[in-house]
Write an enzyme that holds these catalytic residues in place. Structure first.
Site, PDB file in Angstrom:
ATOM      1  N   HIS A  44       0.647  -1.279  -0.493  1.00  0.00           N
ATOM      2  CA  HIS A  44       0.289   0.188  -0.342  1.00  0.00           C
ATOM      3  C   HIS A  44       0.923   1.053  -0.005  1.00  0.00           C
ATOM      4  O   HIS A  44       0.436   2.228   0.331  1.00  0.00           O
ATOM      5  CB  HIS A  44      -1.284  -0.114   0.645  1.00  0.00           C
ATOM      6  CG  HIS A  44      -1.051  -1.545   1.256  1.00  0.00           C
ATOM      7  ND1 HIS A  44      -2.828  -1.716   1.250  1.00  0.00           N
ATOM      8  CD2 HIS A  44      -1.349  -2.328   2.107  1.00  0.00           C
ATOM      9  CE1 HIS A  44      -3.744  -2.455   1.668  1.00  0.00           C
ATOM     10  NE2 HIS A  44      -1.911  -2.941   2.213  1.00  0.00           N
ATOM     11  N   SER A  92      15.095  20.112 -16.786  1.00  0.00           N
ATOM     12  CA  SER A  92      13.449  20.831 -17.016  1.00  0.00           C
ATOM     13  C   SER A  92      13.779  22.021 -17.434  1.00  0.00           C
ATOM     14  O   SER A  92      15.060  22.943 -17.708  1.00  0.00           O
ATOM     15  CB  SER A  92      13.105  21.548 -15.570  1.00  0.00           C
ATOM     16  OG  SER A  92      12.607  23.019 -15.724  1.00  0.00           O
ATOM     17  N   LYS A 114      16.274  20.859 -11.974  1.00  0.00           N
ATOM     18  CA  LYS A 114      15.419  19.273 -12.169  1.00  0.00           C
ATOM     19  C   LYS A 114      16.606  17.898 -13.055  1.00  0.00           C
ATOM     20  O   LYS A 114      17.360  18.936 -13.548  1.00  0.00           O
ATOM     21  CB  LYS A 114      14.877  19.292 -12.607  1.00  0.00           C
ATOM     22  CG  LYS A 114      13.317  20.528 -12.426  1.00  0.00           C
ATOM     23  CD  LYS A 114      12.741  19.301 -10.790  1.00  0.00           C
ATOM     24  CE  LYS A 114      11.674  18.467 -11.304  1.00  0.00           C
ATOM     25  NZ  LYS A 114      10.991  18.228 -12.045  1.00  0.00           N
ATOM     26  N   GLU A 134       8.821   7.665 -17.089  1.00  0.00           N
ATOM     27  CA  GLU A 134       7.858   7.924 -17.202  1.00  0.00           C
ATOM     28  C   GLU A 134       6.991   8.173 -18.910  1.00  0.00           C
ATOM     29  O   GLU A 134       5.713   7.345 -18.761  1.00  0.00           O
ATOM     30  CB  GLU A 134       7.945   9.353 -17.281  1.00  0.00           C
ATOM     31  CG  GLU A 134       7.766   9.695 -15.266  1.00  0.00           C
ATOM     32  CD  GLU A 134       7.672  11.322 -15.325  1.00  0.00           C
ATOM     33  OE1 GLU A 134       7.415  12.022 -14.235  1.00  0.00           O
ATOM     34  OE2 GLU A 134       8.902  12.093 -16.043  1.00  0.00           O
TER      35      GLU A 134
END
Ligand code: ARG
Length: 461
Positions: free
Chosen positions: A157, A278, A284, A291
């Site tokens: 979880h 970024s 970043k 992704e």
């Protein structure tokens, strides 16, 4: 526009929009090699069976071999106006060898021809995919092996649960990928049945030898029903289903790695060469590849849905709708190949942040199940043990205490069976090594798993 294979029956030319709308050359040109190989086997068979003269067959085979050479060298000029790859190759063959080319389409239809081409393509692609999956498994195995002593807090979880060896977690990926390979190889097995000779859908009155063609093309079987041969695309659906499940596995792995690479987890560092930055936030370093692997799954599931829905509405036998199975199939295969191709080196370059991981193992709630099992071994029922440890953990959390710093009398207050010897199991190493049940995470068992996979995958180290 090349001459239509069916033009004579038509009283007038087709509308240009009809040609544009019905043409499949822009995507089925990918099958050119298989179309030629299938035609070579077919021409040889026609000559062997005395259906066409040997001299014509020899010319056809020579012409098709020369087309194959052109394709290999990238010299073949696809006709963007051709109706499909079959017409395109027929046209070029006719230009190359003249009238003998007219005999090639004897005892054949594009309906069985396209089924043959796709099956040949699928068989090759499944071999290529299986190889890529194996490479990925090897990269994962290598990472596990190189970090065999690393213990991580495991999650259920997404809440801290119990300690496991990092290698054990990584090996779980290898298991799933192996089943993916198995699913694809099962699909290949069923696609390995040669449809040519079904003709339009009812077979032919000419004395063809379908077994010869199957043997020439390396098929294990010959399809047994001509209607089924041209009408079903379950072999495509199976591949797409296999790819969909594989893509879900890849997505799940990507998701783990994305989480692990966050500052909050800091379990791994993904090499700069497999990250992006970024345009606005200079600090970043984003896991965009992972992704996109996760995001690509939608496309693949869409491809599966598209062919399922396509097939659902069709009556038996050949229908032109079947032409639309190919963009979905090609897209899914390309997408999965691209995903695997980039995932392999990304995995090979992952750095495990051992110190950051070790710092997360001080949380003693990771050992709560071990204390429950310690009590069970001392004769306490599971239910009672769960209650005792539940109270113990709650009090420690409330007071900010460690279980390991409680005194003998403080422990006794929870249960007379709870002694200071529990301190021995309140560490990650002990916790992992208690899990000796088959398939568990103790280091002896994990080393065995690694050996088994090293042998199976044939990895060097
Ligand atoms: N392009 C078609 C397909 O992909 C094959 C041609 C069959 N066409 C026909 N009119 N019978 O399925």
């Amino acid at each position: 526009m090349s001459k239509k294979l069916w033009g004579s029956r038509f009283a007038k030319k087709t509308n240009a929009l009809t040609d544009k709308f019905t043409s499949s050359i822009l995507f089925d040109k990918r099958l050119a090699k298989y179309d030629c190989l299938g035609s070579i086997a077919h021409a040889k068979m026609l000559a062997r069976q005395n259906i066409i003269p040997r001299s014509d067959a020899a010319l056809i085979v020579r012409g098709l071999n020369s087309i194959l050479m052109d394709l290999k060298k990238g010299n073949f000029k696809f006709d963007p106006n051709a109706e499909d790859i079959h017409s395109n190759i027929q046209e070029v063959l006719t230009k190359k060898i003249g009238k003998a080319a007219f005999k090639l389409h004897t005892a054949r239809s594009r309906n069985d021809q396209i089924a043959l081409d796709i099956k040949m393509y699928i068989k090759d692609e499944i071999d290529a995919l299986a190889q890529l999956i194996t490479e990925l498994q090897k990269a994962i195995l290598k990472l596990g092996k190189a970090n065999i002593n690393v213990i991580i807090p495991g999650y259920t979880h997404l809440q801290v649960a119990q300690c496991v060896l990092l290698a054990h977690h990584l090996l779980s990926y290898i298991e799933g990928l192996e089943r993916d390979k198995g699913r694809l190889s099962d699909a290949k097995e069923r696609a390995d049945s040669m449809p040519l000779g079904a003709c339009a859908f009812s077979g032919t009155g000419l004395p063809i030898d379908r077994n010869f063609v199957a043997k020439e093309l390396g098929f294990k079987n010959v399809t047994a029903n001509s209607i089924d041969s041209v009408s079903d695309r379950d072999f495509i659906i199976e591949v797409l289903a296999g790819l969909s499940i594989l893509s879900v596995h890849l997505s799940r792995m990507a998701e783990d790695l994305i989480l692990w690479s966050t500052k909050e987890f800091s379990f791994i560092d993904i090499d700069f060469s497999f990250c992006t930055g970024s345009s606005i936030m200079p600090h970043k370093k984003n896991p965009d590849i992972l992704e996109l692997i996760r995001g690509s799954v939608g496309k693949i599931q869409g491809d599966l849905s598209s062919v399922l829905i396509l097939m659902k509405g069709l009556p038996s036998s050949y229908n032109r709708d079947l032409q639309l199975d190919k963009p979905a199939l090609f897209d899914a295969i390309d997408t999965v190949e691209n995903m695997l191709e980039v995932f392999i080196p990304l995995f090979e370059n992952i750095i495990i942040e051992k110190e950051a991981i070790a710092a997360k193992l001080n949380d003693e709630s990771l050992f709560s199940v071990d204390i429950v099992e310690y009590l069970i071994k001392k004769g306490i029922s599971y239910r009672q043990a769960h209650d005792i440890v539940g109270r113990l953990v709650r009090d420690c959390l409330d007071k900010g205490d460690n279980i390991s710093s409680l005194s003998a009398s403080e422990l006794k207050a929870y249960s007379p069976k709870l002694g200071l010897d529990i301190r021995k199991i309140l560490n990650a190493y002990a916790s992992v090594n208690l899990k000796k049940s088959y398939g568990g995470t103790s280091d002896g068992l994990v080393v065995k798993q690694i050996k088994r996979w090293s042998n199976k995958l044939g990895s060097a180290s």
